[in-house]
Scaffold this active site. Structure first.
Site, PDB file in Angstrom:
ATOM      1  N   LYS A 166     -23.150 -15.850  50.896  1.00 44.05           N
ATOM      2  CA  LYS A 166     -22.647 -14.479  50.782  1.00 44.05           C
ATOM      3  C   LYS A 166     -23.688 -13.435  51.175  1.00 44.05           C
ATOM      4  O   LYS A 166     -23.357 -12.411  51.768  1.00 44.05           O
ATOM      5  CB  LYS A 166     -22.137 -14.226  49.362  1.00 44.05           C
ATOM      6  CG  LYS A 166     -20.834 -14.961  49.059  1.00 44.05           C
ATOM      7  CD  LYS A 166     -20.306 -14.575  47.694  1.00 44.05           C
ATOM      8  CE  LYS A 166     -18.928 -15.164  47.455  1.00 44.05           C
ATOM      9  NZ  LYS A 166     -18.907 -16.621  47.429  1.00 44.05           N
ATOM     10  N   HIS A 258      -7.158  -6.701  46.068  1.00 38.32           N
ATOM     11  CA  HIS A 258      -7.727  -7.778  46.886  1.00 38.32           C
ATOM     12  C   HIS A 258      -6.821  -7.914  48.114  1.00 38.32           C
ATOM     13  O   HIS A 258      -5.715  -8.433  48.019  1.00 38.32           O
ATOM     14  CB  HIS A 258      -7.749  -9.080  46.074  1.00 38.32           C
ATOM     15  CG  HIS A 258      -8.311 -10.250  46.824  1.00 38.32           C
ATOM     16  ND1 HIS A 258      -9.288 -11.060  46.304  1.00 38.32           N
ATOM     17  CD2 HIS A 258      -8.037 -10.755  48.050  1.00 38.32           C
ATOM     18  CE1 HIS A 258      -9.586 -12.019  47.177  1.00 38.32           C
ATOM     19  NE2 HIS A 258      -8.828 -11.844  48.244  1.00 38.32           N
ATOM     20  N   HIS A 285      -9.836 -15.036  38.176  1.00 36.22           N
ATOM     21  CA  HIS A 285     -10.302 -14.744  39.529  1.00 36.22           C
ATOM     22  C   HIS A 285      -9.617 -15.628  40.570  1.00 36.22           C
ATOM     23  O   HIS A 285     -10.118 -15.760  41.688  1.00 36.22           O
ATOM     24  CB  HIS A 285     -11.822 -14.900  39.641  1.00 36.22           C
ATOM     25  CG  HIS A 285     -12.584 -14.067  38.663  1.00 36.22           C
ATOM     26  ND1 HIS A 285     -12.528 -12.689  38.646  1.00 36.22           N
ATOM     27  CD2 HIS A 285     -13.407 -14.413  37.633  1.00 36.22           C
ATOM     28  CE1 HIS A 285     -13.285 -12.229  37.669  1.00 36.22           C
ATOM     29  NE2 HIS A 285     -13.812 -13.246  37.044  1.00 36.22           N
ATOM     30  N   ARG A 342     -11.625 -21.202  56.799  1.00 31.19           N
ATOM     31  CA  ARG A 342     -10.654 -22.295  56.730  1.00 31.19           C
ATOM     32  C   ARG A 342      -9.254 -21.701  56.681  1.00 31.19           C
ATOM     33  O   ARG A 342      -9.088 -20.487  56.652  1.00 31.19           O
ATOM     34  CB  ARG A 342     -10.899 -23.127  55.466  1.00 31.19           C
ATOM     35  CG  ARG A 342     -10.889 -22.260  54.202  1.00 31.19           C
ATOM     36  CD  ARG A 342     -11.024 -23.076  52.938  1.00 31.19           C
ATOM     37  NE  ARG A 342     -11.329 -22.284  51.768  1.00 31.19           N
ATOM     38  CZ  ARG A 342     -10.470 -21.562  51.071  1.00 31.19           C
ATOM     39  NH1 ARG A 342      -9.199 -21.506  51.458  1.00 31.19           N
ATOM     40  NH2 ARG A 342     -10.847 -20.885  50.002  1.00 31.19           N
TER      41      ARG A 342
END
Length: 725
Positions: A166, A258, A285, A342
């Site tokens: 990240k 999100h 989450h 992916r």
């Protein structure tokens, strides 16, 4: 290595269901057909590339089945791999070839790279599709495939590596002009350094595993006081999931959305976006309902989102299917969060609104072809929802479960209703893997129509044998704020009371229907016995009201939760029944109908006629109505009931089978209610076991690393008063 070959091809998407208006269907079909024509023309004009005639799917469950369906459509043979726990699974039955690669634990089977590559060599598979999870974002595996001349159906290993870390991905995105959230992504991983950066950024902060995904290794620290505890918990989970406990710190955006964008790149430098998905509503989450396009997002914001996502993809020379995830604030400002290198779990909603098959795109691009459609050719039409159906208990903090699917019936599937699953009735949801049972995907001409269809289809999804989240999904999708599109990642906690209403007593009318269903099922069995019996005078071969309870009146006791409900049943000569509950009397009549493999109860209660699916299993009567469901128990005699769980009263028990990851207490320690006793890893998740009451630890039954079965006593303790005597 064992070998299994099975030519059976199963497809859960072959039936028809209710559909939108005829005009919208024609319009939708026309767009879908045009997209297919465009893809065919592009494909026919492609020169060069590889020939892929056989692929190995390095995965299990619904994603393996989903990839196999497209492979079959394209005339590509499929090879399955399976663990010993999955020997009789759906994905094994669907494959042209299947190979056992080890025992149930993922590390010894689905994560065993060399075993999977060996199967690829033995089966002469030219390519490997990793699905999602497991090895799908493993740089080493992608490299090994390349070294052995096997096509990895995914991006280059460099893109997986850069986007998998990240801190690296944030730096790349920032340099590429993609907006990012303020945070710390440095190499100094000391507690004090991370704590200082959290203080600088300002609470609340998000603590994230550098090599993360799926909500693993992710915690929110709302204050400095809880920072170190949350940091330690995130590190433990990250180490277990990714073998790397490096963390980053980010500013936590309160009540964000999100929003993620589906991107696709090819080996010729082209990259496109296929619009956005909103995946805001989550628990732990992890996503639970996804939709496309995002509600309330303007065409201008949609364009900017897509262009930012393409920038991100081109910055790492991306090839294949990928997802660029953003967090979005209330003003529709968006910031790069991460890139999933992916195919995503929720990719079907994108397929539904664009008329594409992203797995087909993956195979074509992996073979060297160009992206089937250019940006201006990708059209958005209608609205789609995906609801993830899990084996879990929403009323117990969404605790994942496992067990057999004793009864499973689904809405019929058609072009606009997809059932993406890897299990059938009789299969078992294994404790070793993710507890997702299926994905229910629906499309309609607009959001409100799609939402109606989603709820209608959820009512038709009936499961018996383990706890599921279906009722919760119905509650969630029917919430006024969800209907209005006011979604964010804090939606479930914010609307907790409405989403988890206090359970009310089952209406007496429904209790009467349960009693009627039981009586008529007994009569059905009696009639079947009579038809097969040689002794026509046996009292067990009589199906009259007298046989049912010798006399005309029968006393029945039913369980509504823990409450016993007594029902007095009187048989009438005309075949109807009079039922009395407390001081109220009902006139009941009905019959059992068989439709396919299912039984339905058609009943009349005081003149009100209704029809429900009837399932009677394990001393429980299940009624599934168009508007809801009921579960009515039958009291078990004491001499048949299980031994009282004394361990629950004197200690803590395992909520499910799992591995003891960490033990916090030892014999002699004093604990208070809610104190952490140990951490268990089960079904890919970390669970903290807490003290149910105050006391002194008498004995800890399991050491770190040991496996505990469900309901096994974990920690035994005594009351402080008893200890002091």
């Amino acid at each position: 290595m064992s070998f299994l070959k099975d030519h059976a091809q199963l497809s859960p998407c072959t039936h028809r269901a209710d559909s939108p208006s005829e005009a919208s269907i024609v319009s939708h079909l026309n767009e879908m057909q045009w997209n297919q024509v465009r893809i065919f023309v592009k494909w026919a004009s492609t020169i060069g590339g590889h020939s892929i005639g056989k692929i190995l799917i390095a995965n299990r469950g619904e994603i393996a089945c989903r990839v196999m369906r497209t492979a079959k459509k394209m005339g590509v043979k499929s090879v399955a791999v399976y663990s010993e726990a999955d020997r009789n699974s759906m994905h094994v039955a669907m494959a042209d070839e299947a190979y056992c690669i080890g025992p149930p634990p993922s590390q010894q089977s689905y994560l065993a790279m060399e075993k999977i590559l060996q199967v690829a060599r033995v089966s002469a598979a030219q390519a490997i599709h990793p699905g999602y999870g497991f090895l799908s974002e493993n740089t080493e595996f992608a490299e090994l495939c390349k070294q052995q001349g096997i096509i990895f159906i995914g991006p280059p290993s460099s893109a997986i590596r850069d986007m998998g870390i990240k801190s690296t991905s944030k730096a790349i995105m920032s340099a590429a002009g993609v907006p990012v959230v303020e945070g710390y992504h440095g190499e100094d991983q000391s507690d004090e350094c991370l704590k200082e950066h959290a203080r600088r950024i300002g609470y609340p902060v998000m603590i994230k595993a550098v090599r993360g995904g799926g909500g693993k290794g992710m915690r929110i620290a709302h204050s400095e006081k809880e920072f170190l505890d949350q940091l330690e918990s995130a590190r433990r989970e990250a180490k277990k999931s990714f073998n790397d406990d490096a963390m980053l710190i980010e500013k936590f955006v309160d009540n964000p959305r999100h929003v993620e964008v589906q991107v696709f790149g090819d080996q010729h430098g082209n990259a496109v976006y296929l619009f956005e998905r909103d995946c805001s509503v989550q628990r732990r989450h992890q996503k639970i309902i996804e939709e496309a396009p995002g509600p309330g997002i303007s065409a201008e914001v949609r364009r900017r989102l897509g262009e930012a996502a393409v920038k991100a993809a081109k910055a790492v020379n991306y090839v294949g299917a990928g997802t660029v995830e953003f967090i979005m604030d209330s003003q529709h400002n968006f910031y790069f969060m991460e890139m999933n290198t992916r195919l995503q779990v929720e990719h079907p909603v994108t397929e539904m609104i664009t008329g594409t098959d992203l797995v087909e795109w993956q195979l074509r691009v992996a073979a060297g072809e160009k992206i089937p459609l250019m940006q201006e050719e990708i059209l958005l039409q209608g609205h789609a929802f995906e609801a993830r159906i899990y084996a879990e208990d929403p009323n117990n903090n969404f605790m994942p479960g496992a067990g057999p699917l004793l009864h499973l019936s689904t809405p019929p599937a058609d072009r606009f209703t997809r059932i993406e699953t890897g299990v059938r009735q009789g299969d078992e949801v294994s404790v070793h893997y993710d507890p997702m049972i299926a994905k229910l995907v629906v499309w309609a001409e607009d959001r409100q129509a799609a939402l109606r269809k989603l709820r209608y289809s959820l009512h038709q999804y009936n499961i018996v044998g383990l706890s599921t989240n279906i009722d919760f999904l119905l509650s969630l999708s029917g919430h006024p704020q969800f209907e209005a599109g006011n979604v964010h990642t804090n939606f479930i906690p914010q609307h907790h009371d409405e989403l988890f209403p206090t359970k009310k007593a089952t209406p007496h009318e429904v209790m009467c229907q349960a009693a009627l269903g039981l009586i008529l099922k007994e009569k059905m069995l009696t009639d079947a016995f009579r038809d097969q019996s040689d002794d026509k005078f046996s009292p067990f071969a009589s199906s009259t009201g007298r046989r049912i309870n010798i006399c005309y009146t029968r006393k029945m006791s039913l369980l509504d939760g823990e409450n016993i409900v007594d029902v007095a049943v009187s048989y009438n000569q005309d075949g109807s029944y009079k039922m009395q509950i407390q001081d109220k009397t009902f006139l009941i009549s009905g019959e059992i109908l068989k439709e396919g493999d299912s039984l339905y109860l058609r009943s009349s209660v005081d003149g009100t006629v209704s029809k429900s699916k009837l399932v009677i299993l394990d001393n429980t009567i299940y009624l599934f109505f168009p508007e809801g469901s009921a579960q009515i128990g039958l009291p078990v005699p004491k001499y048949l009931s299980a031994v009282s769980s004394g361990a629950e009263q004197s200690g803590a028990v395992a909520p499910m089978t799992g591995t003891v990851e960490k033990v916090f207490v030892k014999a002699g320690d004093k604990v208070q209610v809610g104190d952490p006793l140990m951490v268990m890893i089960a079904m890919k998740m970390e669970h903290t076991i807490r003290a149910p009451k105050a006391g002194v630890i008498k004995k800890v039954h399991f050491q770190e690393g040991a496996q505990a079965n469900r309901h096994a006593p974990l920690v035994e303790f005594v009351d402080e008063e008893a200890e002091s005597k």
